[in-house]
Design an enzyme around this catalytic site. Structure first.
Site, short mmCIF file in Angstrom:
data_model
loop_
_atom_site.label_atom_id
_atom_site.label_comp_id
_atom_site.label_asym_id
_atom_site.label_seq_id
_atom_site.Cartn_x
_atom_site.Cartn_y
_atom_site.Cartn_z
CE LYS A 28 -2.00 8.13 8.10
NZ LYS A 28 -2.92 7.01 8.03
CG ASP A 32 3.43 10.60 2.21
OD1 ASP A 32 2.56 11.18 2.89
OD2 ASP A 32 3.41 9.37 1.98
CG PHE A 38 3.73 3.15 5.66
CD1 PHE A 38 3.54 1.79 5.50
CD2 PHE A 38 2.62 3.96 5.76
CE1 PHE A 38 2.25 1.25 5.46
CE2 PHE A 38 1.34 3.44 5.73
CZ PHE A 38 1.15 2.08 5.57
#
Length: 409
Positions: free
Chosen positions: A264, A235, A150
């Site tokens: 984030k 990531d 993802f």
């Protein structure tokens, strides 16, 4: 006309949910809770009911809601300057980039806003690096990714997703990606060749259910990419910035990728902030006009991001995640055979597989909400736990007790 703020203040949770159902695209399926206030690890809905936040905005709220140091940094910057675009310099961006270099051990930063933007930017940079530095033939560069990944929701990214819900109806997709099983070094080696610009992986797969690779996998990826003269892009948008008990998840194997993707928690739960941080040789391939973002690197984002880096420099949050991660792991292990059929955890991050006979992940999430605990489901009967790193041992133990009660009900 009633002002929107006054209107919202007089509408119930049910009324607001019905209004959203009419006015918003249905690209999310939220739990039926309407949060109005928050502080630390606790949130309250419009009726005043309190909940312990065990999701932390998918790690965007690593430091809790409205952390005083981050709120202060934002207020201070709001009184000075919020946006210039990159048409001009601003006085906060250099310090932010220097802080990221110090934190990661890399050289240069490309500031963006969202995680998906960081991934897209890294793909562009990797291709340009492959043509200009590695010598791959024009338009032949490939990027190897892992199944069940993802990395975001843009058309490029969902094109190399293996989640059919994310892909269906959005093609045609961009070529140039090869998908291999996660945690499978032989398959990865077979997919890498002279056209490979980069290997893009999550050190821990979050959306897939907090899937942790075998010891040695990340080191193997680093060795393979180095031998193949390809970039290793990690990531760390969810796994980074303290979540796993280290500043970065790759540190558990003492690995330094060529490119790190952060986001984030970098925005402190206040503003969207992401970054591509890389070796100078890699980001140095970009020239003026070849990539950009109006809001990327804006002064407000840089000020908040710098305050986040200040929190991480103390090591307090990394230590808390490691220490309380042991409490979380032990608590979940104690539920094995009592409604939990499996779990994976690292630091304050866990994927918990619920016995399907007891309920789906969504049903368990709703039952926990009724007990005052907010979590989120993924992939059938799995729930994810990722509380703010500011949670106390007592709060974490209370949340685990609520899970035990829901499973035994």
């Amino acid at each position: 006309m009633t002002a929107p703020t006054a209107q919202a203040a007089t509408r119930s949770s049910a009324e607001l949910i019905r209004a959203e159902d009419t006015a918003l695209a249905h690209n999310y399926h939220p739990l039926p809770v309407v949060v109005a206030r928050a502080e630390g690890v606790w949130v309250s809905d419009v009726e005043g009911r309190r909940y312990l936040d065990m999701l932390a905005g998918y790690s965007a709220l690593n430091f809790g809601h409205r952390h005083p140091a981050l709120i202060e940094a934002a207020h201070r910057q709001l009184d000075q300057l919020t946006l210039t675009s990159r048409a001009f310099h601003n006085d906060r961006l250099a310090g932010f980039a220097e802080g990221l270099a110090e934190l990661t051990g890399l050289d240069m930063t490309l500031p963006m806003n969202t995680g998906a933007e960081a991934v897209e930017s890294a793909v562009k940079v990797a291709r340009k690096w492959a043509y200009e530095v590695k010598g791959v033939a024009r338009d032949r560069a490939t990027v190897v990714v892992a199944a069940d990944n993802f990395h975001g929701r843009t058309t490029t990214i969902v094109g190399f997703s293996t989640d059919e819900v994310a892909r269906e109806g959005f093609g045609p997709f961009a070529p140039g990606f090869r998908v291999v099983p996660y945690n499978d070094l032989p398959a990865l080696e077979a997919a890498v060749d002279e056209t490979t610009a980069a290997v893009l992986i999550e050190p821990i797969q979050g959306e897939a259910g907090v899937v942790i690779p075998d010891d040695g996998y990340l080191a193997g990826v680093r060795d393979l990419t180095r031998r193949a003269n390809a970039l290793f892009i990690a990531d760390e948008i969810q796994s980074g910035l303290g979540r796993t008990g280290a500043t970065l998840a790759v540190e558990h194997e003492r690995v330094l990728p060529d490119v790190l993707l952060l986001g984030k928690a970098l925005g402190g739960g206040i503003v969207p902030v992401s970054a591509v941080v890389a070796r100078r040789e890699v980001l140095g391939v970009l020239g003026p006009g070849q990539h950009g973002s109006t809001f990327g690197g804006n002064p407000l984002a840089a000020a908040v991001g710098s305050a986040v880096l200040d929190l991480l420099r103390t090591g307090e949050y990394q230590r808390r995640a490691a220490e309380l991660g042991e409490v979380l792991d032990a608590g979940l292990a104690a539920l094995a055979g009592r409604g939990v059929v499996g779990h994976r955890s690292r630091g304050l991050w866990a994927g918990v597989d619920i016995d399907p006979a007891i309920g789906t992940g969504r049903e368990i999430s709703e039952r926990l909400m009724a007990e005052g605990v907010l979590v989120k489901d993924t992939h059938g009967s799995t729930i994810r736990l990722a509380p703010p790193l500011t949670i106390t041992r007592e709060e974490l133990t209370w949340a685990l007790a609520r899970l035990a009660a829901v499973l035994s009900a």
